[in-house]
Design a protein around this motif. Structure first.
Motif: not given
Length: 120
Positions: A22-28, A98-104, A109-116
């Motif tokens: 899928x070309x997704x970065x492994x970080x996903x 860290x908690x803020x980074x997790x939420x961001x 991920x949700x925004x990208x998923x909805x866009x796709x």
């Protein structure tokens, strides 16, 4: 110990397959897996994921290049900007909790998923 190694290999196999497919970065795949499955701190999961992505990206890029699926001109310009951006991003992880980074990350991920899903 052996159980964890098998789990790590499973995460790597899933990340590699999805990265190549899928070309997704492994970080996903890797960042959430490290946080959820292994209880790793968000910042450590992000740094570990980046270290893991290097060999994955090299392998995936090579195989896609061989198939004629790489636009080198775009790749060079985006890579240069991404290197600069990664330095900025690493600096921001020292400022943002860290908690803020997790939420961001989750919202992204949700925004990208909805866009796709909903986009053309």
């Amino acid at each position: 110990m052996l159980v964890n190694i098998v789990r790590y290999l499973g995460v790597g196999l899933a990340a590699g397959c999805l990265s190549g497919l899928l070309g997704v970065g492994g970080g996903v795949i890797i960042v959430p897996a490290l946080i959820i499955s292994f209880g790793m701190a968000t910042k450590t999961a992000m740094g570990t994921s980046l270290a893991i992505i290097v060999p994955t990206a090299i392998a995936g890029s090579f195989f896609h290049f061989r198939e004629g699926n790489v636009n080198l001109r775009i790749a060079v310009f985006v890579a240069i900007a991404a290197i600069v951006g990664s330095r900025i991003g690493v600096h921001l992880t020292t400022i943002i909790p860290g908690l803020t980074l997790k939420k961001i990350f989750g919202v992204l991920l949700i925004a990208v998923a909805l866009r796709m899903i909903l986009g053309k």
